[in-house]
Every structure is written in C-alpha cells, then in structure tokens.
Write an enzyme that holds these catalytic residues in place. Sequence first.
Site, PDB file in Angstrom:
ATOM      1  N   SER A   1       0.829  -1.159   0.181  1.00  0.00           N
ATOM      2  CA  SER A   1      -0.025   0.170   0.080  1.00  0.00           C
ATOM      3  C   SER A   1       0.744   1.224   0.034  1.00  0.00           C
ATOM      4  O   SER A   1       1.780   1.281   0.757  1.00  0.00           O
ATOM      5  CB  SER A   1      -0.889   0.021   1.482  1.00  0.00           C
ATOM      6  OG  SER A   1      -1.732  -1.181   1.376  1.00  0.00           O
ATOM      7  N   ALA A   2       0.524   2.166  -0.607  1.00  0.00           N
ATOM      8  CA  ALA A   2       0.974   3.454  -0.937  1.00  0.00           C
ATOM      9  C   ALA A   2       2.291   3.374  -1.671  1.00  0.00           C
ATOM     10  O   ALA A   2       3.363   4.426  -1.192  1.00  0.00           O
ATOM     11  CB  ALA A   2       1.305   4.267   0.609  1.00  0.00           C
ATOM     12  N   SER A   3       2.635   2.479  -2.196  1.00  0.00           N
ATOM     13  CA  SER A   3       4.123   2.366  -2.984  1.00  0.00           C
ATOM     14  C   SER A   3       4.131   2.454  -4.544  1.00  0.00           C
ATOM     15  O   SER A   3       4.855   2.183  -5.147  1.00  0.00           O
ATOM     16  CB  SER A   3       4.597   0.886  -2.513  1.00  0.00           C
ATOM     17  OG  SER A   3       4.807   0.750  -1.106  1.00  0.00           O
TER      18      SER A   3
ATOM     19  N   THR B   1      -1.297   2.558  -8.143  1.00  0.00           N
ATOM     20  CA  THR B   1      -2.415   3.452  -8.702  1.00  0.00           C
ATOM     21  C   THR B   1      -1.449   4.319  -9.524  1.00  0.00           C
ATOM     22  O   THR B   1      -1.997   4.452 -10.969  1.00  0.00           O
ATOM     23  CB  THR B   1      -3.108   4.458  -7.651  1.00  0.00           C
ATOM     24  OG1 THR B   1      -3.763   3.577  -6.974  1.00  0.00           O
ATOM     25  CG2 THR B   1      -3.901   5.255  -8.618  1.00  0.00           C
ATOM     26  N   ASN B   2      -0.456   4.862  -9.269  1.00  0.00           N
ATOM     27  CA  ASN B   2       0.456   5.807 -10.302  1.00  0.00           C
ATOM     28  C   ASN B   2       1.071   4.918 -11.408  1.00  0.00           C
ATOM     29  O   ASN B   2       0.845   5.483 -12.352  1.00  0.00           O
ATOM     30  CB  ASN B   2       1.573   6.258  -9.424  1.00  0.00           C
ATOM     31  CG  ASN B   2       1.109   7.604  -8.632  1.00  0.00           C
ATOM     32  OD1 ASN B   2       0.895   8.696  -9.152  1.00  0.00           O
ATOM     33  ND2 ASN B   2       0.864   7.448  -7.512  1.00  0.00           N
TER      34      ASN B   2
ATOM     35  N   ARG C   1       9.027   0.080  -1.558  1.00  0.00           N
ATOM     36  CA  ARG C   1       9.666   1.226  -1.095  1.00  0.00           C
ATOM     37  C   ARG C   1      11.197   0.658  -0.536  1.00  0.00           C
ATOM     38  O   ARG C   1      10.936   0.492   0.397  1.00  0.00           O
ATOM     39  CB  ARG C   1       9.283   2.363  -0.339  1.00  0.00           C
ATOM     40  CG  ARG C   1       8.045   3.053  -0.936  1.00  0.00           C
ATOM     41  CD  ARG C   1       7.239   3.712   0.045  1.00  0.00           C
ATOM     42  NE  ARG C   1       6.279   4.611  -0.522  1.00  0.00           N
ATOM     43  CZ  ARG C   1       6.180   5.776  -0.914  1.00  0.00           C
ATOM     44  NH1 ARG C   1       7.508   6.494  -0.897  1.00  0.00           N
ATOM     45  NH2 ARG C   1       5.448   6.514  -1.522  1.00  0.00           N
TER      46      ARG C   1
ATOM     47  N   ARG D   1       6.004   8.556 -14.470  1.00  0.00           N
ATOM     48  CA  ARG D   1       5.789   8.380 -15.973  1.00  0.00           C
ATOM     49  C   ARG D   1       6.972   7.659 -16.663  1.00  0.00           C
ATOM     50  O   ARG D   1       6.865   6.941 -17.572  1.00  0.00           O
ATOM     51  CB  ARG D   1       5.511   9.584 -16.814  1.00  0.00           C
ATOM     52  CG  ARG D   1       4.527  10.398 -16.103  1.00  0.00           C
ATOM     53  CD  ARG D   1       3.825  11.660 -16.648  1.00  0.00           C
ATOM     54  NE  ARG D   1       2.865  11.241 -17.702  1.00  0.00           N
ATOM     55  CZ  ARG D   1       2.576  11.824 -18.750  1.00  0.00           C
ATOM     56  NH1 ARG D   1       2.982  12.862 -19.192  1.00  0.00           N
ATOM     57  NH2 ARG D   1       1.654  11.169 -19.663  1.00  0.00           N
TER      58      ARG D   1
ATOM     59  N   ASN E   1       8.496   5.219 -15.544  1.00  0.00           N
ATOM     60  CA  ASN E   1       8.707   3.810 -15.063  1.00  0.00           C
ATOM     61  C   ASN E   1       8.445   2.824 -16.489  1.00  0.00           C
ATOM     62  O   ASN E   1       8.621   1.656 -16.173  1.00  0.00           O
ATOM     63  CB  ASN E   1       7.805   3.458 -13.841  1.00  0.00           C
ATOM     64  CG  ASN E   1       8.358   4.235 -13.075  1.00  0.00           C
ATOM     65  OD1 ASN E   1       9.352   4.295 -12.415  1.00  0.00           O
ATOM     66  ND2 ASN E   1       7.368   4.537 -11.641  1.00  0.00           N
TER      67      ASN E   1
END
Length: 612
Positions: free
Chosen positions: A264-266, A269-270, A426, A521, A523
């Site tokens: 989560s939060a890594s 979504t991005n 992360r 972007r 990645n």
Amino acid sequence: MVDVDKVLDDAGLSNEAVRDYVKHWAEHLQPDRIEVVSAADDSRLIEEALAAGEIQPAGEGLYYSRSYSKDTARSEERTIVATSREEDKGVYNNWRHSDEIRPIVEGHMKGAFAGKTMYVIPYLMAPPGSPSEKYAAGVEITDNRTVCLHMIRMARVGIDLINNLAEPDHFVRAVHVTGDLPNLGQGTPEDKRYFVTVADERTILHFGSSYGGNALLGKIAHGLRQAAYDGWRSREFLSEQFMLLGIKDKETGKQWHVCGGFPSASGKTNLAMTLAPDALGDRYHVSFYGDDIAWLWVDPDSGELMGLNPENGVFGVAKDTNEKTNPTALDSIAPGSQALFTNVAYNDQTHEVWWEGKTPERPADTAGWIDWKGERIADRSPDEAGDPWAHPNSRFTTSLANVPNVAADYNDPKGVRIDAIIFGGRTRDREPLVRAITDLAEGVYDGLTLGAEATFAAEGVEGKLRYDPMSMRPFMSYAEGPYAQHWLDIVGAAKHQPIFAHVNWFQRDAGDGHFLWPGYRENLRALLWLCQFKDGEVTGRQTAVGVIPTEDELGMEGLDLPQADLDRILDIDIERWREEMGHRQEHLEQFPNLPEEIWVAHRRVAEALDQA
Ligand code: GTP
Ligand code: MN
Ligand code: MN
C-alpha cells in the site's frame, strides 16, 4: 419495526436468500428505515448527502468528505480473519475462531441502527459473466450514506445483479456498522473496533469506522481477503493486491499485459494510470485496467494465465498527485466526473480541494481553508504551521470509466492474458530499478520476500522496513505455506509462463537522499525492457538475483540522469544482498509448510550471491 418485505417488494429485490439475509440483519440492527441502493440512485443520494452536510461541493460534479480524525486508515491490528478451521491460522491473518469472535462483534452491532437508515447495497466485484462471477456477488448493509456513494463508484451496484445470480444463495454477506466514532477508543487498550471476515461463512462484519478501507466492504474485505480465501478453497483462482495494465507497440502490433503488487502507498495506482507513452516517441499505447486488485486464473479452454480487475473504480492516494506525476489521475477526477475526495484540505468559501504535492506551494491565502481534521488553517498556532493540510492517506474516488486511458476491454469478463508479474516496494537501497526472473518458484519466492518501508496507508511508523509478501500482508486470509503452494499450482498450470520481475522506483542517494530514478511516467522504460526481455529482443546482464538491463537496453532517450545514479540503479550491491539473505531466511522460517521449491529457490539465490 420496518416492514422489510414491503421495502424489498417495492425495490424489486426478489432473491429469496438475499431477502432472508436482510430480514435477519434488520432484526438485529433495528433500523428506522431500510433502503435498497442501485447505481441509478447516485444523484439522489448525492443531493441528500449534501443537504445533510455529510459531503460538501468541491466544484462541478465533485464532492468532499472528511472521516473522523482517528479514522483515516485501515487498522491492521483490529482486522481479523475468522474461520472454524484452526489450520487457516497464518502468521499475518490475525486468525481467530469464528465461534469466539462472531458473538463479540455481533454484540457490538446489536440495535446499532436505531434511529438510522439501513442501506442495502447489492454489488458485483468483477464484470457480470466472468469465470469468477460465482465469487463476485455481495450485499453490503451499512448505516452510512457516504459509503453508498463510494460503493457505487468502486463496484458494480444494482438490484438486477443480485436477483439473477446463477446460485442465488452464493453471495458475500457484508455488514458495516459505523459505530459511535468519538467513543470507540481507537488505538487504546479499550479499542472497540472489529473488522472481521468470517471467511468460511463468506460473511464480513465490520464495526467502528467510516473510512474507505474499513467501510467499503466490496473492495478489500471481499475483493481481496474473502476472494483470496475462496480462490484457494476452490483451487480456482488467486486474488492479489495487484495493479493491471496493458502496453501496445503500435509499430509491431505486439501487446503485453503486466500485473503486479507493491505494498500500500508504494505506487500501484500511479504506475497503472500514468505511464508516459508520449515520452518515447508515441510508439507505445498504455492502457489502464486496474490499480489495486487483480484476480488471476488459468482459462480451461486456452490454458492461458488470465487476469481481471474486479473493481469498478479507483480509490487513489491524493498526496503528490499533480500535472507532472499523474496527469491521468487529474483527468479522471476533473469537474463533472462525480469524484469524491476524502480527508484532503477543503476551502468552504471557494469549494477548492488541496493536498500536499498538488501544487509546489500551499495556497497563499488561507481564508476558508480547513485541514483534514476539520480545523481552520487560519487558526493554527505557530507550532502547527508546518503540519500537513491534507492527511497523508487522503484519497480520491472515481469510476474506471473516468480514466482517460482505460482499456477498451476493461469490462470484458474473459479478462486478459497475463504476460508479466512484477513486485516492488519502497526500498531505499539494494534493489535495482528492475531485475527479471524467469523461474516460477524464484518469482514466487521473490514475491514472498517483498519488503517495504512502512507507510501511512496502514497505521505504522514511516521509514521502517517490513516484509510484505506479494503486498498481501494486511490482506492474507489463510496460512502463508498453502498460499505459496496455491501460487505455484495456479501459475504453474498455465500453458505460457509469465515472466516475473522485481522493480524499485525508490532507491535513494546515500548522501542527500534524493531519488535516483525520476519514477512516475518514466517507469514505462523499465516495463518495456521487461517485455522485450521476455520476447528475447534484449539479453540484459545476469546477476545472482536476476537479469538487469544494460544502460543501452534501458533506452534513455529524452531522459537526463547523472551517470552515477544510473550506474547505481543498474547494479546490485552484493554485500547488502548477502546481509539481506539472512533476514529472508528468518522471515521464511516463520511459515510452516512452505513448499520445498521455495526453499530451493532461496538456497540457489544465496549460493549465487556467495559465488558472486
Ligand atoms: P494503495 O492505494 O494504498 O494500495 O497504494 P498504491 O500502491 O496505489 O500507491 P500510489 O500509487 O497511490 O502511490 C503512493 C505514493 O507513492 C504517492 O504519494 C505517490 O506520489 C508516490 N509514488 C508513486 N509512484 C512513484 C514513483 O515512481 N516515484 C516516486 N518517487 N514516488 C512515487
Ligand atoms: Mn491497496
Ligand atoms: Mn492505489
């Protein structure tokens, strides 16, 4: 007492098993009113929620809401998987016997809807007609109108979906009670919150929160925990905290589908939303399927490994979302999208929203601005001046259809063929930008040893490293040994094996701490290399822990990185890796019945590192 039959007749809810379930819970919860919710009710519910002050306007067709300040993230300690089978106890699933826990949480729920409306939300996780449709149906009961609004965006919601089930009784019973939030003792020894999935009864009982991860029961509790359990017990599928995206080479017509898990939060979504095909000469088209959950299975006809996103929307982290990092996300929450914002900063005069990283500077004029706790920015004392305006885990909620590059076939119940499975966390050192793994057991081993620094999406200390197998640690519903075996069984049965890879966008400079890789972007470059490697177009460089791209292969046109940074992310630190192997050994030893193939993979990597 409400005449439940009349309400259900009027709503047209004919599924007898669902009617019995609603009656049972109406009796227990004692609501004043009952309402059955379909997606078509959205605009009326929005109007009612605005009138009641539960949400506020945030621009044309945009809405803002705040959850209670001690209720802004999932609570892992209060989350429990209960069954009647002791063998379901794992290291991470917080297993309790259902006979012990069920009466406790039902006790908290008794009479809890007095004076309130009970909303009944029939939903499907997965598009109708998918092979896993049998596991996709659910009916959430809640006392919270904002939860209805979220569910309408995040799942397929409607009475027809539940009336026409092939097996009318096969739906998840999902009960959510908000509770008296200021008096639940969150985080104290007297904590009254319970987030229980009774997995072998396909029943979810959540008490004491209105925050998304705890309250939208279709998403994590059903879509991940319950589905993972169902997929294992039926031997039919995997359910993972994975994003899913498609890449098409417009020149050759080749197409790849990549899924994978980051804690989560890594960055799921991005990654799924915002890869930048234009940065690479417009040769590639990248499409979005999903950003948080994937169900994977082998198609019995074609023998291929398939995947789909069971959700219908995105519940994304707001922090640092901006024109540069994630323009796609901004497009999908544009005016008119009917997006909801939760726990961001809000201006009650201009109706704007803001979060850290939305713009480089905070709005200069503090008039009207309210922080995530509901306090006026203008009233802050000097020592509070530096505190974030938005909660670090503040979120936006929007439907998949609003995502500009959503795949044309995102609704196709057949799913898409999976070509690559990636893991990433992360990690500030050791992990290179990307390393490819061709062997199934070694890929699964890599997933099981995924680690990340703790983040705010779960309560915890930021900066501390912890293992998060396959990014499923908070969502595990059964024991880790059988989980690894289930992975080997499902993926191993596929006619074409996917390639595995570990990626890391978060390596930092040991001196000033800057990120060595621009991420976001860019990645796409790492993923393209992986697809080309899978197809034999590039060879990379073999290391003890997988194959790493050479600088030429990575394709750095249009990207100017300091050579020292590039060298670091395309290399592995043998000493740090040798150290890591000891931690991995300890980590894996916690899991009884881990398949021997996983240990073989571990020893093979350790030996290769010794000889490196
Ligand atoms: P959940 O929705 O909680 O499961 O998390 P997620 O995996 O979807 O994470 P998300 O994409 O929302 O990213 C979380 C945070 O990481 C955000 O604040 C992002 O700005 C940041 N982030 C995402 N991708 C990158 C990247 O490539 N580089 C850097 N430096 N930060 C990133
Ligand atoms: Mn998630
Ligand atoms: Mn996400």
